[in-house]
Design an enzyme around this catalytic site. Sequence first.
Site, PDB file in Angstrom:
ATOM      1  N   TYR A   1     -56.214 -49.843 -37.857  1.00  0.00           N
ATOM      2  CA  TYR A   1     -55.366 -48.662 -38.085  1.00  0.00           C
ATOM      3  C   TYR A   1     -54.153 -48.965 -38.964  1.00  0.00           C
ATOM      4  O   TYR A   1     -53.403 -48.047 -39.302  1.00  0.00           O
ATOM      5  CB  TYR A   1     -54.864 -48.099 -36.746  1.00  0.00           C
ATOM      6  CG  TYR A   1     -53.971 -49.088 -36.016  1.00  0.00           C
ATOM      7  CD1 TYR A   1     -54.501 -50.034 -35.142  1.00  0.00           C
ATOM      8  CD2 TYR A   1     -52.603 -49.120 -36.267  1.00  0.00           C
ATOM      9  CE1 TYR A   1     -53.686 -50.971 -34.520  1.00  0.00           C
ATOM     10  CE2 TYR A   1     -51.784 -50.056 -35.641  1.00  0.00           C
ATOM     11  CZ  TYR A   1     -52.329 -50.978 -34.783  1.00  0.00           C
ATOM     12  OH  TYR A   1     -51.514 -51.911 -34.192  1.00  0.00           O
ATOM     13  N   GLY A   2     -53.935 -50.239 -39.308  1.00  0.00           N
ATOM     14  CA  GLY A   2     -52.676 -50.615 -39.963  1.00  0.00           C
ATOM     15  C   GLY A   2     -52.862 -51.227 -41.335  1.00  0.00           C
ATOM     16  O   GLY A   2     -53.618 -50.715 -42.171  1.00  0.00           O
ATOM     17  N   THR A   3     -52.211 -52.371 -41.536  1.00  0.00           N
ATOM     18  CA  THR A   3     -52.166 -52.991 -42.863  1.00  0.00           C
ATOM     19  C   THR A   3     -53.499 -53.592 -43.295  1.00  0.00           C
ATOM     20  O   THR A   3     -53.639 -54.002 -44.448  1.00  0.00           O
ATOM     21  CB  THR A   3     -51.097 -54.093 -42.908  1.00  0.00           C
ATOM     22  OG1 THR A   3     -51.435 -55.110 -41.949  1.00  0.00           O
ATOM     23  CG2 THR A   3     -49.715 -53.540 -42.583  1.00  0.00           C
ATOM     24  N   LEU A   4     -54.484 -53.642 -42.375  1.00  0.00           N
ATOM     25  CA  LEU A   4     -55.795 -54.190 -42.737  1.00  0.00           C
ATOM     26  C   LEU A   4     -56.748 -53.116 -43.279  1.00  0.00           C
ATOM     27  O   LEU A   4     -57.859 -53.426 -43.702  1.00  0.00           O
ATOM     28  CB  LEU A   4     -56.442 -54.875 -41.517  1.00  0.00           C
ATOM     29  CG  LEU A   4     -55.787 -56.177 -41.029  1.00  0.00           C
ATOM     30  CD1 LEU A   4     -56.330 -56.552 -39.655  1.00  0.00           C
ATOM     31  CD2 LEU A   4     -56.028 -57.319 -42.006  1.00  0.00           C
TER      32      LEU A   4
ATOM     33  N   GLU B   1     -53.000 -61.893 -36.426  1.00  0.00           N
ATOM     34  CA  GLU B   1     -52.247 -60.868 -35.685  1.00  0.00           C
ATOM     35  C   GLU B   1     -51.376 -61.461 -34.572  1.00  0.00           C
ATOM     36  O   GLU B   1     -50.734 -60.713 -33.831  1.00  0.00           O
ATOM     37  CB  GLU B   1     -53.202 -59.819 -35.086  1.00  0.00           C
ATOM     38  CG  GLU B   1     -54.036 -59.058 -36.116  1.00  0.00           C
ATOM     39  CD  GLU B   1     -53.193 -58.211 -37.073  1.00  0.00           C
ATOM     40  OE1 GLU B   1     -51.963 -58.170 -36.930  1.00  0.00           O
ATOM     41  OE2 GLU B   1     -53.787 -57.610 -37.977  1.00  0.00           O
TER      42      GLU B   1
HETATM   43  N1  PCA Z   1     -53.036 -54.973 -38.592  1.00  0.00           N
HETATM   44  C1  PCA Z   1     -53.903 -54.474 -37.588  1.00  0.00           C
HETATM   45  C2  PCA Z   1     -52.997 -54.076 -36.493  1.00  0.00           C
HETATM   46  C3  PCA Z   1     -51.763 -53.676 -37.178  1.00  0.00           C
HETATM   47  C4  PCA Z   1     -51.874 -54.290 -38.529  1.00  0.00           C
HETATM   48  O1  PCA Z   1     -51.099 -54.186 -39.448  1.00  0.00           O
HETATM   49  C5  PCA Z   1     -54.647 -53.290 -38.131  1.00  0.00           C
HETATM   50  O2  PCA Z   1     -54.561 -53.014 -39.335  1.00  0.00           O
HETATM   51  O3  PCA Z   1     -55.323 -52.610 -37.346  1.00  0.00           O
END
Ligand code: PCA
Length: 165
Positions: free
Chosen positions: A19-22, A94
């Site tokens: 859900y985030g930077t990935l 993470e």
């Molecule tokens: N990386 C993981 C968790 C938050 C982040 O930045 C993601 O993208 O799901």
Amino acid sequence: MQSFVRSLTKGSMTYIFIYGTLKKGQPNYYRMTDGSKGKAEYCGKGYTLEKYPLVIAGEYNIPFLLNVPGLGHHITGEIYSVNSQMLQYLDEFEGCPDWYQRTPVRITVVEWEGKNNPPEGSPAVNSIQECFVYCTTTYQPEWMKSPFYDNYDSYGDHGLQYVVH
Ligand code: PCA
């Protein structure tokens, strides 16, 4: 009525919800496609069946999904199946389990990529797929007072661009 939740693993592959930077187009997506770290196959899109608070916090503007189901929004993201090598790499990246805890969460499937259909049939749209999510219970109490997002974008008009560190 949902009668069936698809399980976290398919053979040796494990489902994770990003859900985030990935996510695609976000600052750490390149890690998902680095074959030297293992294998990650894009499966489709979804959102969390339950609501969660998703905040952007700290000096590096890091997105955190707080493990407080029922508060916030249904969170949009991408479903991947990963092998054990990639799972271990992502856990290390993470800071799991100190920063994030990789937790099984139910995801409503909204789109499923054809080429990764399991032979027994792809999850129908609106079916539920259990996935690991990097969420956290070890957050600072004041994060609960910051804005809750439903679809993370580092480059969004909140102005809190992720700081590569
Ligand atoms: N990386 C993981 C968790 C938050 C982040 O930045 C993601 O993208 O799901």
